[in-house]
Design an enzyme around this catalytic site. Structure first.
Site, PDB file in Angstrom:
ATOM      1  N   ASN A 121      -8.191 -32.559 -13.524  1.00 46.96           N
ATOM      2  CA  ASN A 121      -6.736 -32.212 -12.764  1.00 46.96           C
ATOM      3  C   ASN A 121      -5.880 -32.595 -14.099  1.00 46.96           C
ATOM      4  O   ASN A 121      -5.440 -33.614 -14.700  1.00 46.96           O
ATOM      5  CB  ASN A 121      -6.451 -33.567 -11.820  1.00 46.96           C
ATOM      6  CG  ASN A 121      -4.802 -33.308 -11.280  1.00 46.96           C
ATOM      7  OD1 ASN A 121      -4.188 -32.172 -12.181  1.00 46.96           O
ATOM      8  ND2 ASN A 121      -3.850 -34.628 -10.758  1.00 46.96           N
ATOM      9  N   TRP A 122      -5.214 -31.291 -14.299  1.00 49.20           N
ATOM     10  CA  TRP A 122      -4.885 -31.543 -15.627  1.00 49.20           C
ATOM     11  C   TRP A 122      -3.140 -31.423 -15.658  1.00 49.20           C
ATOM     12  O   TRP A 122      -2.335 -31.637 -17.058  1.00 49.20           O
ATOM     13  CB  TRP A 122      -4.996 -29.791 -16.726  1.00 49.20           C
ATOM     14  CG  TRP A 122      -5.803 -28.614 -17.351  1.00 49.20           C
ATOM     15  CD1 TRP A 122      -6.996 -30.141 -16.541  1.00 49.20           C
ATOM     16  CD2 TRP A 122      -6.472 -28.047 -17.505  1.00 49.20           C
ATOM     17  NE1 TRP A 122      -8.179 -29.019 -17.273  1.00 49.20           N
ATOM     18  CE2 TRP A 122      -7.633 -28.361 -18.052  1.00 49.20           C
ATOM     19  CE3 TRP A 122      -5.481 -27.243 -18.677  1.00 49.20           C
ATOM     20  CZ2 TRP A 122      -8.268 -26.783 -18.548  1.00 49.20           C
ATOM     21  CZ3 TRP A 122      -6.483 -26.397 -18.906  1.00 49.20           C
ATOM     22  CH2 TRP A 122      -7.248 -26.244 -19.407  1.00 49.20           C
ATOM     23  N   LYS A 123      -2.682 -31.841 -14.114  1.00 48.36           N
ATOM     24  CA  LYS A 123      -1.251 -32.031 -14.247  1.00 48.36           C
ATOM     25  C   LYS A 123      -0.972 -30.730 -14.731  1.00 48.36           C
ATOM     26  O   LYS A 123      -0.823 -29.162 -15.295  1.00 48.36           O
ATOM     27  CB  LYS A 123      -1.118 -33.363 -14.859  1.00 48.36           C
ATOM     28  CG  LYS A 123      -1.905 -34.170 -14.020  1.00 48.36           C
ATOM     29  CD  LYS A 123      -1.719 -35.458 -13.915  1.00 48.36           C
ATOM     30  CE  LYS A 123      -2.478 -37.124 -13.324  1.00 48.36           C
ATOM     31  NZ  LYS A 123      -2.057 -38.302 -13.619  1.00 48.36           N
TER      32      LYS A 123
ATOM     33  N   HIS B 106      -1.496 -35.365  -3.923  1.00 42.93           N
ATOM     34  CA  HIS B 106      -1.943 -36.546  -4.975  1.00 42.93           C
ATOM     35  C   HIS B 106      -0.666 -37.055  -4.460  1.00 42.93           C
ATOM     36  O   HIS B 106       0.657 -36.416  -4.379  1.00 42.93           O
ATOM     37  CB  HIS B 106      -1.681 -35.674  -6.004  1.00 42.93           C
ATOM     38  CG  HIS B 106      -2.321 -35.988  -7.418  1.00 42.93           C
ATOM     39  ND1 HIS B 106      -0.929 -36.739  -7.572  1.00 42.93           N
ATOM     40  CD2 HIS B 106      -3.403 -36.278  -8.132  1.00 42.93           C
ATOM     41  CE1 HIS B 106      -2.248 -37.183  -8.431  1.00 42.93           C
ATOM     42  NE2 HIS B 106      -3.103 -37.240  -8.973  1.00 42.93           N
TER      43      HIS B 106
ATOM     44  N   GLU C 113       1.653 -38.383  -6.759  1.00 42.90           N
ATOM     45  CA  GLU C 113       2.649 -37.200  -7.468  1.00 42.90           C
ATOM     46  C   GLU C 113       3.466 -36.951  -6.193  1.00 42.90           C
ATOM     47  O   GLU C 113       4.431 -36.308  -6.854  1.00 42.90           O
ATOM     48  CB  GLU C 113       2.105 -37.220  -8.919  1.00 42.90           C
ATOM     49  CG  GLU C 113       2.355 -38.340  -9.506  1.00 42.90           C
ATOM     50  CD  GLU C 113       1.302 -37.509 -10.879  1.00 42.90           C
ATOM     51  OE1 GLU C 113       0.563 -35.808 -11.489  1.00 42.90           O
ATOM     52  OE2 GLU C 113       0.689 -38.365 -11.699  1.00 42.90           O
TER      53      GLU C 113
ATOM     54  N   GLU D 293      -7.285 -42.429  -4.383  1.00 41.37           N
ATOM     55  CA  GLU D 293      -6.678 -42.804  -6.187  1.00 41.37           C
ATOM     56  C   GLU D 293      -5.821 -43.387  -6.223  1.00 41.37           C
ATOM     57  O   GLU D 293      -4.938 -43.342  -5.224  1.00 41.37           O
ATOM     58  CB  GLU D 293      -5.988 -41.227  -6.235  1.00 41.37           C
ATOM     59  CG  GLU D 293      -6.925 -40.677  -6.729  1.00 41.37           C
ATOM     60  CD  GLU D 293      -6.133 -39.863  -7.553  1.00 41.37           C
ATOM     61  OE1 GLU D 293      -6.578 -39.082  -8.682  1.00 41.37           O
ATOM     62  OE2 GLU D 293      -5.319 -38.782  -7.780  1.00 41.37           O
TER      63      GLU D 293
ATOM     64  N   GLY E  80      -2.182 -42.801 -14.366  1.00 33.79           N
ATOM     65  CA  GLY E  80      -1.623 -42.514 -15.633  1.00 33.79           C
ATOM     66  C   GLY E  80      -1.537 -44.502 -16.337  1.00 33.79           C
ATOM     67  O   GLY E  80      -0.508 -44.508 -17.389  1.00 33.79           O
TER      68      GLY E  80
ATOM     69  N   SER F 144      -6.939 -43.864 -14.293  1.00 35.75           N
ATOM     70  CA  SER F 144      -7.004 -44.270 -15.344  1.00 35.75           C
ATOM     71  C   SER F 144      -8.983 -44.232 -15.470  1.00 35.75           C
ATOM     72  O   SER F 144      -9.723 -45.258 -15.621  1.00 35.75           O
ATOM     73  CB  SER F 144      -6.678 -45.641 -15.767  1.00 35.75           C
ATOM     74  OG  SER F 144      -5.759 -45.648 -15.617  1.00 35.75           O
TER      75      SER F 144
ATOM     76  N   GLY G 137      -7.422 -37.663 -14.622  1.00 32.02           N
ATOM     77  CA  GLY G 137      -6.218 -37.118 -15.499  1.00 32.02           C
ATOM     78  C   GLY G 137      -6.301 -37.254 -16.910  1.00 32.02           C
ATOM     79  O   GLY G 137      -6.874 -35.891 -17.615  1.00 32.02           O
ATOM     80  N   GLY G 138      -5.622 -37.875 -17.729  1.00 31.39           N
ATOM     81  CA  GLY G 138      -5.410 -37.626 -19.420  1.00 31.39           C
ATOM     82  C   GLY G 138      -6.326 -37.733 -19.409  1.00 31.39           C
ATOM     83  O   GLY G 138      -6.867 -36.859 -20.132  1.00 31.39           O
TER      84      GLY G 138
END
Ligand code: PGA
Length: 257
Positions: free
Chosen positions: A9-11, A96, A98, A168, A174, A214, A235-236
């Site tokens: 997930n590149w966001k 998600h 976010e 999640e 994150g 994470s 993610g990151g």
């Protein structure tokens, strides 16, 4: 029997040209293995360039980060299921945390998005997870299974086969503080039990439940050593070739159960 799924997930990261360069480098670094499915989820604006960089014979799939539940219309700034399909997406992330926390998405919206995704031939990756406060007050399992129930309400067994759930925990996203493998397994089992009770134990047995929050090259092997963890939503760590490739390799090398 459940193919391991690793989703990046590149966001809101990478322009279309950065994405194309990145994907050319990434493709050769990622394992090609029928036991591991890998899906890239760039921003909408990079879907076309990622698809072009992947080429038609790619072993990597493509997904959207969000969608509206209507197919078209006066919804300024929104993207629909048919638009994602037309760009080669086969998956879409729905609900998600976010989106829920920053953009006010409620369980009812998530439900409509899941239904619309299915209608338009996309496989929803449904995100659920508790806040730190909910965990500390012992409400994790009812909260998470409640989110699952609200999103999947009224769906048939056949429709459930197209769904992937991503657990999640909000406090792990994150933050560099992933759930322990034990914490993740406990919630994954509760979700699977809930699916078995609400639908059928075979449906629950086929359901892929990913962990996200994470995930790093350091903790991926431990998380993926568990039969109840069917993959990862990253993610990151998916934004760099090395770290995403290491996670994908951990998936490829996970013990067979
Ligand atoms: P993270 O994000 O890996 O950066 O914690 C995961 C996600 O939000 O899907």
């Amino acid at each position: 029997m459940r193919t391991t799924l690793i989703v990046g997930n590149w966001k809101m990261n990478k322009t279309a040209s950065e994405a194309a360069r990145f994907v050319r480098e990434l493709t050769s670094a990622l394992p090609r293995d029928p036991a591991v499915e890998i899906v890239l989820v760039p921003p909408f604006t990079a879907l076309e360039s990622v698809r072009a960089a992947l080429g038609s014979a790619s072993h990597l799939g493509l997904g959207g980060q969000n969608m509206h539940w209507e197919a078209q219309g006066a919804f300024t700034g929104e993207i629909s299921g048919p638009m994602l399909r037309d760009l080669g997406c086969t998956y879409v992330i729905v609900g998600h945390s976010e989106r829920r926390a920053l953009f006010g998405e409620r369980d009812g919206d998530v439900h409509k998005k899941v239904r619309s995704a299915l209608l338009h031939g996309l496989r929803p990756i449904l995100c659920v997870g508790e806040s730190l406060e909910e965990r500390e007050s012992g409400r994790t399992e009812p909260l998470v299974t409640g989110q699952v129930a609200a999103a999947l309400n009224g769906l048939s067994q056949r429709e459930l086969d197209a769904i992937t759930i991503a657990y999640e925990p909000v406090w792990a996203i994150g933050t560099g503080r992933a759930a322990t493998t034990e914490q993740a397994v406990t919630v994954h089992r509760a979700i699977r039990k809930h699916i078995a009770a609400g639908w059928h134990h075979d449906t629950a047995g086929r359901m892929r439940i990913l962990y996200g929050g994470s995930v790093t090259p350091q903790n991926a092997a431990s998380l993926l050593s568990e039969p109840d963890i069917d993959g990862a939503l990253v993610g990151g760590a998916c934004l760099k070739t090395d770290s995403f490739a290491t996670i994908a390799l951990a998936a490829k090398n996970r013990p067979t159960h």
